[in-house]
Design a protein around this motif. Structure first.
Motif, short mmCIF file in Angstrom:
data_model
loop_
_atom_site.label_atom_id
_atom_site.label_comp_id
_atom_site.label_asym_id
_atom_site.label_seq_id
_atom_site.Cartn_x
_atom_site.Cartn_y
_atom_site.Cartn_z
N SER A 24 5.93 2.23 17.76
CA SER A 24 4.61 1.79 18.26
C SER A 24 4.62 1.72 19.79
O SER A 24 3.64 2.08 20.44
N ARG A 79 4.74 5.30 21.05
CA ARG A 79 3.67 6.11 20.43
C ARG A 79 4.22 7.42 19.85
O ARG A 79 3.68 8.51 20.08
N PRO A 90 4.39 8.51 16.68
CA PRO A 90 3.55 9.30 15.75
C PRO A 90 2.54 10.16 16.49
O PRO A 90 2.34 11.34 16.15
N GLN A 91 1.89 9.57 17.54
CA GLN A 91 0.91 10.36 18.31
C GLN A 91 1.59 11.51 19.03
O GLN A 91 1.10 12.65 19.05
N LEU A 92 2.76 11.23 19.62
CA LEU A 92 3.49 12.27 20.37
C LEU A 92 3.86 13.45 19.46
O LEU A 92 3.71 14.61 19.83
N ASP A 95 2.43 14.43 16.91
CA ASP A 95 1.28 15.07 16.27
C ASP A 95 0.56 16.02 17.23
O ASP A 95 -0.56 16.44 16.97
N GLN A 96 1.20 16.33 18.35
CA GLN A 96 0.51 17.11 19.39
C GLN A 96 0.97 18.58 19.45
O GLN A 96 0.63 19.28 20.39
N HIS A 115 0.60 22.10 17.93
CA HIS A 115 -0.23 22.87 17.01
C HIS A 115 -0.15 24.36 17.31
O HIS A 115 -0.94 24.87 18.12
N GLN A 146 5.15 21.04 26.90
CA GLN A 146 4.76 19.63 26.85
C GLN A 146 5.78 18.75 27.57
O GLN A 146 5.43 17.80 28.27
#
Ligand code: HEM
Ligand SMILES: N[C@@H](CC(=O)c1ccccc1NC=O)C(=O)O
Length: 265
Positions: A21, A24, A26-28, A30-31, A33, A51
């Motif tokens: 948390s 971050r 999970p957010q990292l 998920d980037q 694609h 990135q």
């Protein structure tokens, strides 16, 4: 009787903050694609490396901003400390090209056609690093395609604000040197170089700027090799001549007067 712990029991404070948390994660994660379909194996490598570069660029700008701001206040010590960290980051940026060099041109071609007209030209943070370092070229603002309003405002501000070089000249003035004309500056550099016992902090700061300049050039040189290894003499996805364009930028210098000083000593 209760045992008073002599060391804090980390992880037992009952807090809600976790590794994931706080950072971050999970957010990292998920980037990433990939654009290719079916997904080309090496596209995750390509996205990841860019990135990671952008994260380091963000930290570089944070450090360079403070280096410049402290120089504008006349300090020479803290800016040198900040620049030393930037040098370490830039060495990482040059070194991690090794990872992308493990990709073959055939594997790059599996997804390269999906990338145009995107290219590193459009890295706003890279151009911010160049601008704050002193390489201000307003032409890039016009050439940029697809800039958001926020990105355009950031780059315009970078063109207008003082650069590291402006900061360095301010620090020299604080130490009593005149910096208005090139003759005055050359005289100042020679005095500083000739009496390091008296002017050691300014000398070290000037050398840190030379290191910064050298490392930016080493990144450009390494980038040319990375690009030519992948695409030879083909034009770039961003519309430039490719390797020939990139090569033309390797010799650019942010602080030419500090390089010219070498011939005068
Ligand atoms: C397969 C690997 C790569 C190739 C073949 C490549 C190729 C190119 C080419 C040909 C250009 C000129 C613009 C164009 O016409 O496309 C360019 C620009 C650029 N690339 Fe790359 N690149 C690669 C990887 C990277 C990486 C990992 C980064 C890291 C951020 C990067 C950052 C940049 C930047 C900042 C520019 C603008 C340079 C300038 O205008 O001085 N490139 N690249
Ligand atoms: N310009 C490269 C493609 C490329 O490397 C790239 C494409 C999209 C986003 C970033 C990139 N990195 C550096 O230019 C090429 O012409 O193959």
């Amino acid at each position: 009787m209760t045992d008073a712990p002599t060391t804090p029991r980390f992880g037992e404070q009952g807090g809600v903050l976790t590794y994931g948390s706080y950072l971050r994660i999970p957010q990292l994660l998920d980037q990433q694609h990939p654009a290719s379909d079916p997904e080309a194996h090496d596209e995750l490598l390509f996205i990841t490396i860019h990135q990671v570069y952008e994260l380091w660029f963000k930290l570089l700008l944070h450090e360079l901003d403070d280096a410049r701001d402290q120089m504008l206040k006349g300090d020479a010590y803290v800016p040198r400390v900040r620049l030393t960290r930037c040098h370490a980051i830039l060495r990482v940026l040059v070194g991690q090209v090794d990872v992308i060099d493990t990709m073959t041109p055939q594997d790059f071609l599996q997804f390269r056609n999906r990338l145009a007209p995107a290219s590193g030209f459009q890295s706003v943070q890279f151009r911010e690093v160049e601008f704050i370092s002193g390489m201000k070229d307003p032409g890039y603002l016009k050439r940029f395609r697809g800039l958001t309003d926020d990105e355009r405002a950031r780059l315009t501000a970078r063109l207008e604000e003082p650069s590291l070089w402006d900061g360095f000249l301010t620090a020299m003035r604080h130490a009593g040197f005149k910096t208005d004309t090139e003759d005055q500056r050359v005289q100042a550099y020679r005095t500083i170089a000739g009496d390091r016992a008296a002017h050691g902090q300014l000398w070290d700061l000037a050398e840190a700027l030379v290191d910064h300049d050298q490392l930016l050039s080493m990144w450009r040189a390494r980038h040319v090799l990375m690009a030519e290894r992948q695409i030879g003499t083909k034009p770039g996805t961003g519309g430039s001549a490719g390797g020939a364009y990139l090569r033309s930028r390797v010799e650019l210098r942010c602080y030419p007067e500090l390089w010219e000083l070498r011939s005068m000593l």
